[in-house]
Write an enzyme that holds these catalytic residues in place. Structure first.
Site, PDB file in Angstrom:
ATOM      1  N   ASP A  41       9.788   3.550   7.171  1.00  0.00           N
ATOM      2  CA  ASP A  41       9.585   3.447   5.721  1.00  0.00           C
ATOM      3  C   ASP A  41       8.201   3.952   5.346  1.00  0.00           C
ATOM      4  O   ASP A  41       7.285   3.923   6.161  1.00  0.00           O
ATOM      5  CB  ASP A  41       9.677   1.978   5.285  1.00  0.00           C
ATOM      6  CG  ASP A  41      11.098   1.526   5.042  1.00  0.00           C
ATOM      7  OD1 ASP A  41      12.002   2.383   5.079  1.00  0.00           O
ATOM      8  OD2 ASP A  41      11.300   0.326   4.817  1.00  0.00           O
ATOM      9  N   LYS A  63      11.367   4.527   0.748  1.00  0.00           N
ATOM     10  CA  LYS A  63      12.211   3.946  -0.294  1.00  0.00           C
ATOM     11  C   LYS A  63      11.344   3.255  -1.336  1.00  0.00           C
ATOM     12  O   LYS A  63      11.748   2.311  -1.967  1.00  0.00           O
ATOM     13  CB  LYS A  63      13.185   2.903   0.286  1.00  0.00           C
ATOM     14  CG  LYS A  63      14.232   3.487   1.184  1.00  0.00           C
ATOM     15  CD  LYS A  63      15.414   2.553   1.330  1.00  0.00           C
ATOM     16  CE  LYS A  63      15.154   1.449   2.321  1.00  0.00           C
ATOM     17  NZ  LYS A  63      14.443   0.281   1.802  1.00  0.00           N
ATOM     18  N   MET A 175       5.901  -6.635  -5.388  1.00  0.00           N
ATOM     19  CA  MET A 175       6.411  -5.596  -6.291  1.00  0.00           C
ATOM     20  C   MET A 175       6.220  -5.971  -7.756  1.00  0.00           C
ATOM     21  O   MET A 175       7.055  -5.647  -8.598  1.00  0.00           O
ATOM     22  CB  MET A 175       7.915  -5.328  -6.008  1.00  0.00           C
ATOM     23  CG  MET A 175       8.155  -4.800  -4.608  1.00  0.00           C
ATOM     24  SD  MET A 175       9.894  -4.713  -4.157  1.00  0.00           S
ATOM     25  CE  MET A 175      10.230  -6.399  -3.649  1.00  0.00           C
TER      26      MET A 175
HETATM   27  N1  SAH Z   1       8.902  -6.417   3.895  1.00  0.00           N
HETATM   28  C1  SAH Z   1       7.608  -6.309   3.246  1.00  0.00           C
HETATM   29  C2  SAH Z   1       7.739  -6.249   1.725  1.00  0.00           C
HETATM   30  C3  SAH Z   1       8.472  -5.018   1.232  1.00  0.00           C
HETATM   31  S1  SAH Z   1       8.536  -4.932  -0.510  1.00  0.00           S
HETATM   32  C4  SAH Z   1       6.727  -7.467   3.695  1.00  0.00           C
HETATM   33  O1  SAH Z   1       7.230  -8.404   4.336  1.00  0.00           O
HETATM   34  O2  SAH Z   1       5.536  -7.443   3.436  1.00  0.00           O
HETATM   35  C5  SAH Z   1       7.115  -3.944  -0.860  1.00  0.00           C
HETATM   36  C6  SAH Z   1       6.052  -4.790  -1.512  1.00  0.00           C
HETATM   37  O3  SAH Z   1       5.321  -5.506  -0.522  1.00  0.00           O
HETATM   38  C7  SAH Z   1       5.000  -4.006  -2.253  1.00  0.00           C
HETATM   39  O4  SAH Z   1       5.415  -3.619  -3.544  1.00  0.00           O
HETATM   40  C8  SAH Z   1       3.889  -5.032  -2.323  1.00  0.00           C
HETATM   41  O5  SAH Z   1       4.178  -6.022  -3.283  1.00  0.00           O
HETATM   42  C9  SAH Z   1       4.005  -5.680  -0.954  1.00  0.00           C
HETATM   43  N2  SAH Z   1       3.087  -5.095   0.021  1.00  0.00           N
HETATM   44  C10 SAH Z   1       3.400  -4.472   1.165  1.00  0.00           C
HETATM   45  N3  SAH Z   1       2.296  -4.119   1.848  1.00  0.00           N
HETATM   46  C11 SAH Z   1       1.243  -4.561   1.120  1.00  0.00           C
HETATM   47  C12 SAH Z   1      -0.170  -4.542   1.300  1.00  0.00           C
HETATM   48  N4  SAH Z   1      -0.742  -3.998   2.383  1.00  0.00           N
HETATM   49  N5  SAH Z   1      -0.951  -5.115   0.349  1.00  0.00           N
HETATM   50  C13 SAH Z   1      -0.406  -5.678  -0.735  1.00  0.00           C
HETATM   51  N6  SAH Z   1       0.920  -5.731  -0.957  1.00  0.00           N
HETATM   52  C14 SAH Z   1       1.739  -5.187  -0.045  1.00  0.00           C
END
Ligand code: SAH
Length: 259
Positions: A41, A63, A175
């Site tokens: 991803d 995505k 998100m």
């Molecule tokens: N599976 C992932 C989340 C996927 S949805 C997890 O467990 O973290 C994608 C969202 O995750 C982004 O829109 C944001 O809200 C968050 N996100 C992912 N990486 C991030 C980061 N390094 N810092 C802040 N938010 C993050």
């Protein structure tokens, strides 16, 4: 599952962690190193791919919301097709594969197709991004627990904010940056106090990390002023007072990490 043809490969759904590649698990590193094919991803830091086998084929299947993306159905078909060819497949996802990562949909497809799979948990951004600025999301003096929410729904509808407020839990919103103004408006309408401590953390655990620590009422303006964008985590609740970049989130104050 044991009726599987021997030639069938296996799919590993791997959590790549929140950003900093050192936050990978040992198991993620080992499994990634054994994979023939890696489907990755776009939120996954590319340094993670250093642990893939040099001969592995890497397929990018971004995505990210709002961007050009690979349809979920294509990804699921691809996983099944590769496994049927006998390949060991690593499906690398940001954070944890089962936290807003559509990992649930992917394992349903794999199950339906009779493909063996294993989930390798990862560190989710909703815990790691707050932790990166010193926020313990379930600090016991300040929260009864933590609720993970998405700020992005199919129909644009929001959750029952009044009910969430009544839980006394820290709210961690994934998100949510694009809709932060609407989210905050909904929360205020649901009875949250405008001076509830709140923060937004973009690119948590990465060098590009940036954040604002403020109050709920001031969050949209503070985030806009700091030009914060996606990917970001919003945290709302008393635990935000523990953010190490601001002694106390005094109203209107915006702290941005130096450096
Ligand atoms: N599976 C992932 C989340 C996927 S949805 C997890 O467990 O973290 C994608 C969202 O995750 C982004 O829109 C944001 O809200 C968050 N996100 C992912 N990486 C991030 C980061 N390094 N810092 C802040 N938010 C993050």
């Amino acid at each position: 599952m044991h009726a599987m043809k021997q030639a069938t490969g296996k799919v590993y759904l791997i959590g790549a962690g929140p950003g900093d590649p050192e936050l990978l698990t040992l198991k993620a590193v080992r499994v990634l190193g054994n994979a023939d094919v890696v489907l990755v991803d776009d939120l996954v830091d590319r340094r993670v791919l250093a642990h893939a086998h040099p001969a592995a084929r890497v397929i990018e299947v971004g995505k990210r919301g709002g961007c050009k993306s690979t349809p979920q159905a294509f990804i699921e078909r691809k996983l099944i097709q590769l496994a049927r060819q006998g390949r060991t497949v690593a499906r690398l996802k940001g954070g944890d594969p089962f936290v807003f990562g559509r990992g649930g949909e992917e394992i349903e497809a794999l199950k339906a197709a009779g493909i063996p799979f294993e989930v390798v948990s990862g560190i989710t951004a909703g815990i790691a991004a707050p932790a990166a600025i010193g926020i313990p999301v379930t600090h016991r003096e300040a929260a009864r627990g933590v609720t993970f929410l998405t700020g992005h729904t199919y129909d644009g509808s929001g959750p029952d904010w009044a009910a969430l407020r009544a839980t006394g839990t820290t709210l961690v919103i994934y998100m949510g940056m694009k809709r932060v103004a609407a989210i905050v408006a909904g929360m205020l309408e649901g009875g949250f106090a405008a001076d509830t401590p709140a923060c937004a953390i973009q690119n948590g655990t990465l060098d590009a990390q940036a954040e604002v620590v403020t109050t709920l009422g001031a969050l949209p303006a503070a985030a806009a002023h700091a030009k914060l964008g996606s990917p970001a985590i919003l945290v709302i609740g008393e635990v935000v007072r523990h953010a190490r970049i601001a002694a106390a989130p005094a109203a209107e104050s915006t702290a941005q990490r130096a450096a």
